[in-house]
Enzyme design. Sequence first.
Site, PDB file in Angstrom:
ATOM      1  N   LYS A  22       0.840  -1.207   0.000  1.00 19.22           N
ATOM      2  CA  LYS A  22       0.000   0.000   0.000  1.00 19.22           C
ATOM      3  C   LYS A  22       0.874   1.256   0.000  1.00 19.22           C
ATOM      4  CE  LYS A  22      -2.899   0.494   3.675  1.00 19.22           C
ATOM      5  NZ  LYS A  22      -2.744   1.835   4.235  1.00 19.22           N
ATOM      6  N   SER A  23       1.866   1.306   0.877  1.00 20.42           N
ATOM      7  CA  SER A  23       2.713   2.506   0.979  1.00 20.42           C
ATOM      8  C   SER A  23       3.450   2.768  -0.325  1.00 20.42           C
ATOM      9  CB  SER A  23       3.760   2.323   2.077  1.00 20.42           C
ATOM     10  OG  SER A  23       3.141   2.272   3.328  1.00 20.42           O
ATOM     11  N   ARG A  27       2.971   6.012  -3.106  1.00 22.45           N
ATOM     12  CA  ARG A  27       4.109   6.852  -3.518  1.00 22.45           C
ATOM     13  C   ARG A  27       4.358   6.758  -5.010  1.00 22.45           C
ATOM     14  NH1 ARG A  27       4.233   5.771   1.597  1.00 22.45           N
ATOM     15  NH2 ARG A  27       5.467   6.927   3.120  1.00 22.45           N
ATOM     16  N   GLY A  94      -5.312   7.664   5.568  1.00 25.67           N
ATOM     17  CA  GLY A  94      -4.474   8.670   6.220  1.00 25.67           C
ATOM     18  C   GLY A  94      -3.285   9.037   5.348  1.00 25.67           C
ATOM     19  N   ARG A 122      -8.866  11.683  12.683  1.00 25.53           N
ATOM     20  CA  ARG A 122      -7.414  11.450  12.836  1.00 25.53           C
ATOM     21  C   ARG A 122      -6.633  12.762  12.726  1.00 25.53           C
ATOM     22  NH1 ARG A 122      -5.621   6.531   9.283  1.00 25.53           N
ATOM     23  NH2 ARG A 122      -3.775   6.760  10.589  1.00 25.53           N
ATOM     24  N   SER A 168       7.368   9.064  11.864  1.00 25.99           N
ATOM     25  CA  SER A 168       6.222   8.900  10.972  1.00 25.99           C
ATOM     26  C   SER A 168       6.631   9.117   9.530  1.00 25.99           C
ATOM     27  CB  SER A 168       5.114   9.893  11.345  1.00 25.99           C
ATOM     28  OG  SER A 168       4.207  10.019  10.269  1.00 25.99           O
ATOM     29  N   ASP A 316       2.210  -1.203  11.756  1.00 25.48           N
ATOM     30  CA  ASP A 316       0.892  -1.628  11.256  1.00 25.48           C
ATOM     31  C   ASP A 316       0.567  -3.080  11.602  1.00 25.48           C
ATOM     32  OD1 ASP A 316       0.404   0.856  10.214  1.00 25.48           O
ATOM     33  OD2 ASP A 316       1.056   0.341   8.189  1.00 25.48           O
ATOM     34  N   ARG A 347      -6.187   1.311  18.042  1.00 21.54           N
ATOM     35  CA  ARG A 347      -5.905  -0.132  17.914  1.00 21.54           C
ATOM     36  C   ARG A 347      -5.553  -0.791  19.244  1.00 21.54           C
ATOM     37  NH1 ARG A 347      -3.108  -0.116  11.879  1.00 21.54           N
ATOM     38  NH2 ARG A 347      -5.116  -0.123  10.802  1.00 21.54           N
TER      39      ARG A 347
HETATM   40  C1  S3P Z   1       2.414   4.875   6.171  1.00 26.79           C
HETATM   41  C2  S3P Z   1       3.011   5.216   7.353  1.00 26.79           C
HETATM   42  C3  S3P Z   1       2.563   4.739   8.664  1.00 26.79           C
HETATM   43  C4  S3P Z   1       1.613   3.563   8.539  1.00 26.79           C
HETATM   44  C5  S3P Z   1       0.576   3.757   7.475  1.00 26.79           C
HETATM   45  C6  S3P Z   1       1.253   3.966   6.121  1.00 26.79           C
HETATM   46  C7  S3P Z   1       2.954   5.429   4.920  1.00 26.79           C
HETATM   47  O1  S3P Z   1       1.879   5.789   9.319  1.00 26.79           O
HETATM   48  O2  S3P Z   1       0.968   3.322   9.778  1.00 26.79           O
HETATM   49  O3  S3P Z   1      -0.263   2.634   7.391  1.00 26.79           O
HETATM   50  O4  S3P Z   1       2.651   4.887   3.828  1.00 26.79           O
HETATM   51  O5  S3P Z   1       3.715   6.409   4.985  1.00 26.79           O
HETATM   52  P1  S3P Z   1       2.675   6.896  10.172  1.00 26.79           P
HETATM   53  O6  S3P Z   1       3.529   7.628   9.237  1.00 26.79           O
HETATM   54  O7  S3P Z   1       1.589   7.749  10.744  1.00 26.79           O
HETATM   55  O8  S3P Z   1       3.427   6.132  11.209  1.00 26.79           O
END
Ligand code: S3P
Length: 431
Positions: A22-23, A27, A94, A122, A168, A316, A347
């Site tokens: 997903k991340s 990007r 998020g 959030r 983060s 996560d 969580r």
């Molecule tokens: C993510 C960063 C993490 C993670 C989220 C995806 C990202 O959050 O929990 O599921 O893709 O940059 P944080 O940056 O708030 O830790």
Amino acid sequence: MQIVNVSRSGPLQGTITVPADKSITHRAIIFSSLAEGDSRVKNPLRAEDCMRTLSAFRIMGVEVEDAGKDILIKGSGLAGLKEPEDVIDCGNSGTTARLLCGLLSGQPFFSVLTGDASLRQRPMDRVTAPLSSMGAKFSGRNRGKLLPMAVQGVSSLKAIRYVSPVPSAQVKTAVLLAGLFCDGVTEVVEPGKSRDHTERMLPAYGAGLEIEGLSVRLSGRQGLRGMDITVPGDISSAAFFIVAALILPGSEVLIENVGVNPTRTGILDILKNMGGSVGILNRREVSGEPVADIHVRHSPLKGVTIEGDLVPRAIDEFPAICVAAALADGETRISGVSELRVKESDRIASMAEGLRSMGVDVDESPDGMVISGQERLLPGVFESRGDHRIAMAMAVAALKADGESKIENAGCIATSYPGFWDSLRSLQGIG
Ligand code: S3P
């Protein structure tokens, strides 16, 4: 509301692949959209979260072809995005909301971000605070902390050195994205190393950066070049079947093509410390990311202490880790995880409630929990709180319960793992 019945399971056996990361998909969509020229995102995650990011760029005028296997993106260049005519709905994501705050800060136009009921609770101030000091203007609910949020960007932002109070990757990436629209050097310093997909990907798109320990420095105004990128499987999705195979006697599972970036593999270290048989095979590199196959065999687990640098490397995966802890011999002590309280749900509270209803002793503190492992779990009715990872974690726990459980509000699993139940059935031999 989708309700799924889950019964006690026999062993899981076989080979699966899990959905793409997903991340990395978020990007790849963002950098491809900002690049000059065409990019091809191969094996993207076609789940709700990443599709929100894709739609955001579509409404800002980026041409996208998403008909076949790959997503083709005709980048608009750093200065080519258009003011969106409508509100950008980030859904449950998020990452979409916070990364877009960074990017929109550098656009000389007005935009509004919103999201679903979970995302609207959030905190956004973790990104709007540094981005405001770079010159962008935000106004949102709750004195600017919550979505819906209006963003007035400017084409020339002020470069800053930002010392982030939280490890983060979303904050780091939001500030670096804004840094692309600055004249000087933008620096982000983290208190602990968060996932580094942005640092790996930006240079591949042609924007060099310097990394020194916990600091990343980026010179502004570097144009990005379109490219092809292949996304590996998501270790955060693999986590559920790794834990399921460990807790169900007789299980042996191979999960192929999983991203094993060291900033993401805390779960493997934790489960190995617990006594889990987890092997990493066939290591290779794909589009600048380490990738491997993960082999898991049922193992008796023991309680461990989880704290410090391990936490951001497994952030996560705590819902899945809590399930392993509930079935381990002895106590698992988890601390330094207050970030879990501001994920898609709280969580810590969600897992404590779910596991307690299965008869597990869970002690909650503001930034952690102590879980006393046991041999048996009671079946129950679990409400996911709209959180995909809570729904999947409780489904895995239910595989071990003495009877039939119900997962209520299970549709949210499509946020990251649309084929979750198919993967489960295939490993149970009923697919
Ligand atoms: C993510 C960063 C993490 C993670 C989220 C995806 C990202 O959050 O929990 O599921 O893709 O940059 P944080 O940056 O708030 O830790």
